[in-house]
Design a protein around this motif. Sequence first.
Motif, mmCIF file in Angstrom:
data_model
loop_
_atom_site.group_PDB
_atom_site.id
_atom_site.type_symbol
_atom_site.label_atom_id
_atom_site.label_comp_id
_atom_site.label_asym_id
_atom_site.label_seq_id
_atom_site.Cartn_x
_atom_site.Cartn_y
_atom_site.Cartn_z
ATOM 1 N N THR A 35 0.824 -1.216 0.000
ATOM 2 C CA THR A 35 0.000 0.000 0.000
ATOM 3 C C THR A 35 0.857 1.264 0.000
ATOM 4 O OG1 THR A 35 -0.136 -0.074 2.418
ATOM 5 C CG2 THR A 35 -1.919 -1.113 1.176
ATOM 6 N N THR A 36 2.151 1.132 0.303
ATOM 7 C CA THR A 36 3.073 2.262 0.230
ATOM 8 C C THR A 36 4.046 2.028 -0.918
ATOM 9 O OG1 THR A 36 4.728 1.283 1.715
ATOM 10 C CG2 THR A 36 2.937 2.537 2.732
ATOM 11 N N LEU A 37 4.611 3.107 -1.430
ATOM 12 C CA LEU A 37 5.578 2.989 -2.526
ATOM 13 C C LEU A 37 6.794 2.198 -2.083
ATOM 14 C CD1 LEU A 37 6.412 3.735 -5.396
ATOM 15 C CD2 LEU A 37 7.403 5.856 -4.483
ATOM 16 N N ARG A 38 7.249 2.432 -0.850
ATOM 17 C CA ARG A 38 8.407 1.696 -0.338
ATOM 18 C C ARG A 38 8.112 0.202 -0.257
ATOM 19 N NH1 ARG A 38 13.417 1.691 -0.712
ATOM 20 N NH2 ARG A 38 12.981 -0.450 -1.193
ATOM 21 N N GLY A 39 6.929 -0.139 0.240
ATOM 22 C CA GLY A 39 6.552 -1.547 0.333
ATOM 23 C C GLY A 39 6.408 -2.192 -1.028
ATOM 24 N N PHE A 40 5.849 -1.450 -1.978
ATOM 25 C CA PHE A 40 5.688 -1.976 -3.335
ATOM 26 C C PHE A 40 7.043 -2.248 -3.981
ATOM 27 C CE2 PHE A 40 5.319 -1.331 -7.929
ATOM 28 C CZ PHE A 40 4.306 -2.227 -8.243
ATOM 29 N N ILE A 41 7.970 -1.308 -3.858
ATOM 30 C CA ILE A 41 9.304 -1.476 -4.456
ATOM 31 C C ILE A 41 10.061 -2.610 -3.774
ATOM 32 C CG2 ILE A 41 11.552 -0.352 -4.761
ATOM 33 C CD1 ILE A 41 10.039 2.276 -5.180
ATOM 34 N N THR A 42 9.927 -2.697 -2.450
ATOM 35 C CA THR A 42 10.576 -3.798 -1.712
ATOM 36 C C THR A 42 10.129 -5.148 -2.253
ATOM 37 O OG1 THR A 42 10.813 -2.500 0.310
ATOM 38 C CG2 THR A 42 10.795 -4.891 0.556
ATOM 39 N N HIS A 43 8.831 -5.283 -2.495
ATOM 40 C CA HIS A 43 8.293 -6.549 -2.997
ATOM 41 C C HIS A 43 8.694 -6.770 -4.454
ATOM 42 C CE1 HIS A 43 5.621 -9.826 -1.868
ATOM 43 N NE2 HIS A 43 5.165 -9.836 -3.105
ATOM 44 N N LEU A 44 8.578 -5.738 -5.260
ATOM 45 C CA LEU A 44 8.882 -5.857 -6.684
ATOM 46 C C LEU A 44 10.332 -6.249 -6.920
ATOM 47 C CD1 LEU A 44 7.943 -5.355 -9.653
ATOM 48 C CD2 LEU A 44 8.756 -3.012 -9.368
ATOM 49 N N LEU A 45 11.249 -5.678 -6.143
ATOM 50 C CA LEU A 45 12.683 -5.931 -6.323
ATOM 51 C C LEU A 45 13.201 -7.078 -5.466
ATOM 52 C CD1 LEU A 45 14.077 -2.275 -6.539
ATOM 53 C CD2 LEU A 45 13.347 -3.799 -8.387
ATOM 54 N N ARG A 46 12.308 -7.772 -4.787
ATOM 55 C CA ARG A 46 12.684 -8.948 -3.997
ATOM 56 C C ARG A 46 13.725 -8.602 -2.932
ATOM 57 N NH1 ARG A 46 15.429 -12.487 -6.099
ATOM 58 N NH2 ARG A 46 14.523 -14.389 -5.261
ATOM 59 N N GLU A 47 13.622 -7.441 -2.322
ATOM 60 C CA GLU A 47 14.648 -7.005 -1.376
ATOM 61 C C GLU A 47 14.705 -7.893 -0.135
ATOM 62 O OE1 GLU A 47 14.175 -2.871 -0.513
ATOM 63 O OE2 GLU A 47 14.509 -2.247 -2.592
ATOM 64 N N GLU A 48 13.598 -8.539 0.207
ATOM 65 C CA GLU A 48 13.599 -9.426 1.380
ATOM 66 C C GLU A 48 14.374 -10.711 1.117
ATOM 67 O OE1 GLU A 48 9.303 -7.975 3.218
ATOM 68 O OE2 GLU A 48 9.393 -9.499 1.658
ATOM 69 N N TYR A 49 14.587 -11.064 -0.155
ATOM 70 C CA TYR A 49 15.427 -12.199 -0.518
ATOM 71 C C TYR A 49 16.835 -11.748 -0.890
ATOM 72 C CZ TYR A 49 11.322 -15.261 -1.001
ATOM 73 O OH TYR A 49 10.198 -16.012 -0.777
ATOM 74 N N GLY A 50 16.946 -10.543 -1.450
ATOM 75 C CA GLY A 50 18.159 -10.106 -2.124
ATOM 76 C C GLY A 50 17.819 -9.992 -3.598
ATOM 77 N N THR A 51 17.835 -8.767 -4.138
ATOM 78 C CA THR A 51 17.318 -8.517 -5.486
ATOM 79 C C THR A 51 17.943 -9.416 -6.529
ATOM 80 O OG1 THR A 51 16.806 -6.232 -4.923
ATOM 81 C CG2 THR A 51 17.032 -6.752 -7.261
ATOM 82 N N PHE A 52 19.246 -9.617 -6.467
ATOM 83 C CA PHE A 52 19.924 -10.406 -7.498
ATOM 84 C C PHE A 52 20.354 -11.775 -6.986
ATOM 85 C CE2 PHE A 52 20.711 -5.963 -8.790
ATOM 86 C CZ PHE A 52 20.097 -5.998 -10.029
ATOM 87 N N ASP A 53 19.763 -12.227 -5.896
ATOM 88 C CA ASP A 53 20.104 -13.530 -5.332
ATOM 89 C C ASP A 53 18.880 -14.435 -5.341
ATOM 90 O OD1 ASP A 53 22.736 -12.781 -4.737
ATOM 91 O OD2 ASP A 53 22.123 -11.876 -2.834
ATOM 92 N N LEU A 54 19.147 -15.735 -5.294
ATOM 93 C CA LEU A 54 18.044 -16.697 -5.255
ATOM 94 C C LEU A 54 17.432 -16.804 -3.872
ATOM 95 C CD1 LEU A 54 18.807 -19.917 -7.327
ATOM 96 C CD2 LEU A 54 17.063 -18.205 -7.691
ATOM 97 N N ALA A 55 18.275 -16.724 -2.857
ATOM 98 C CA ALA A 55 17.780 -16.970 -1.503
ATOM 99 C C ALA A 55 18.386 -15.977 -0.533
ATOM 100 C CB ALA A 55 18.101 -18.404 -1.073
#
Length: 697
Positions: A243-263
């Motif tokens: 619902t926030t831009l920060r939350g949307f970008i975090t999800h879109l870029l997979r930041e909770e996993y690592g954007t360019f990592d598998l895990a």
Amino acid sequence: RFPMGYPGNGGGLAPGLGSFLFLSGLSAIYLRTLYRSVPGGDSGELVTAACELGVAHPPGYPLFTLLARLAMTIIPLGSPVFRVNVLNAILGVATASLLFEAVGRLSDSYSGGILAAGLFAFSRLAWQWSVAAEVFTLNNFFVSLLMVLTVRFSTAPTAQERSKLSLLGAFCCGLSLCNQHTIVLYMMYIVPWVLFRLHREKELSVRVVLRLGLCFGAGLLPYLYLPISSYLNQARWSWGDQTTLRGFITHLLREEYGTFDLAKSESGSGLLQVWSFQVAQIKTELSTIGTTLALAAIPLQGFKSNSQRSVLWLFTVMLCSYSIFFSWRANLDLSKPLYVGVVERFWLQSNLVVCVLAGCGLASICSILQRKIGNNALWDWAEWLFAIILIAFQIHHNYRICDQSNNDVVDKFARNLLGSMPPNATILVRGDLPGNSLRYLHYCEGQRPDLSLVDQEMMTYDWYLLKLAKHLPHVHFPGHRWNLVNQVDPAGTVTFNLHHLLNANKEREIFVCIGLHEGDPSWMYSYSLRPWGACEKLVHSTSQFSPESWIQHTKDMYNWTEEYGRFDPASWEAIANEEMWQARMKTPFFLFELAENPGQAEPVKVQLYTFAYQLYQELVTAEKHPVNWHKNYAIVCEKMLWLAAHTAAGVSPESLLSEAIKHFSLYVAKAPDDPQKSAIIQFIRHLKEERERARAQ
């Protein structure tokens, strides 16, 4: 030439008939070998997100979620997961048809197109993920679609047709990014190539670029689903707060996993090791012949002076770049079989290009032989026959492995876990296997609606409990996020540890499936874990414990008949089977650990050792079982020798010595890599000496 641009072929099967028979057969085989229940991995979570109209794990997969929900609506038969499995089978067939067209146009050969489509569609990986609810087959579809559009664009005779194809391609590029982001590694070559061709034809302008950008943006529109779903908060299972831009970008870029990592927080095997794994996998998946044909296509067709040469080189560069980049960023340890299974799914994207090259290689070789030897009709038949034989080999080699029509292992695993729970219990789930499978059965099929599922890892995120509290009002969370330290951060977020969570829910029975997060030992202050099949129950330390009643309650908790060790170690079925077998050992192991407590009174110690011995004795009689059972049983036998427990159990010291020697020896033979092997062998010698002394008395 045929309307699609392929040659007529002087002999062989009629082109239209050949492609029709192939696609019909592929559809029948895929539907016949389909999963009938929930598979392992992310399938349960993805289908649950579609059932609940929630958001799946990063990057959200909005297109797959919406298509899966549509499949649940329009397919009239079966469970929700079965309908999504059917959707994937349809996408798999569509991918094969696109491969057929791409190679047919690129090589001017129907049989080359059939070879490429069959080689890929009946490879183990493509087949396995085309009969299960997962995002990889949709990605395969988009990769094949972009290759078809690229080939069509290269042969488009007019500026109008090139304009239409480029706009359609831009839209498909945007749409494909609504599924799996790895396709961007192909787009980063296709897009500049298309722009260069438009520039060369003097058809590129600012207006054209704007139109292409608008089409690309239109393809990204499914991402609007993420903030809408998150804002409505109607889904009982949904990942993240968009619902926030920060939350949307975090999800879109997979930041909770690592954007360019598998895990998240994993160390990988290294670029060269992963790349060598991939090369070996290509040979295994697509056969040595298929790989050789792909390699032959590069010199035979890549150096021809025709309009398709640049397309073939474009695909080759895409393949090499993707393989190198993915090998670099695949941060998983490939010495673990399950991680190999996770990584190899991403090699499907490169296998598609290898199959395109293989089809072109077959067409080039047969074309050369026709020119050198003549007799076009004979070589047309030979080309078809070769393609049919190679596809038949793929089917024969992979059918037994890929037939999942009777595979309900993960489904049975989840149903057994749910069925073992008392009414109104709370389950703290951990890991993909129990988490995703339990979520699917609980939310999509309505199994055990009285239970409450809480994800341990998700509790560490700020957004999770704020969403979950709405759907689980009877579970009390003493803060906003689970953390080892109970505190209030500057932003006002209150954290809590597990001890506080348990104290806030004393009136509810709480279980953990499977295991507790190692980072928070606070529960040990006032609570203990007791075995409950594959799960464990958290009980207050002051509660009374009766070994007899606990044994009676947990002994035959599950109806599990799968043979031990029968599944591929890289599969989720193997993990589920291992957990269910090891569940049988948890109660005797727990009783043995209690007996080892120095504070136990001697009569209680004897009773606990006796119970553990009797339970282990029943377990090791199974024909096949986990190898650690031998060691555990042998240790219990040895312990029984030095207490009055052997009298209570009605067994002689000599018998206990023989059992300990036998099972220690079996363990050493079956687990030769145990670092304590030499110490165990030395102890076996000591036990044999003790047995001789006992016999001499």
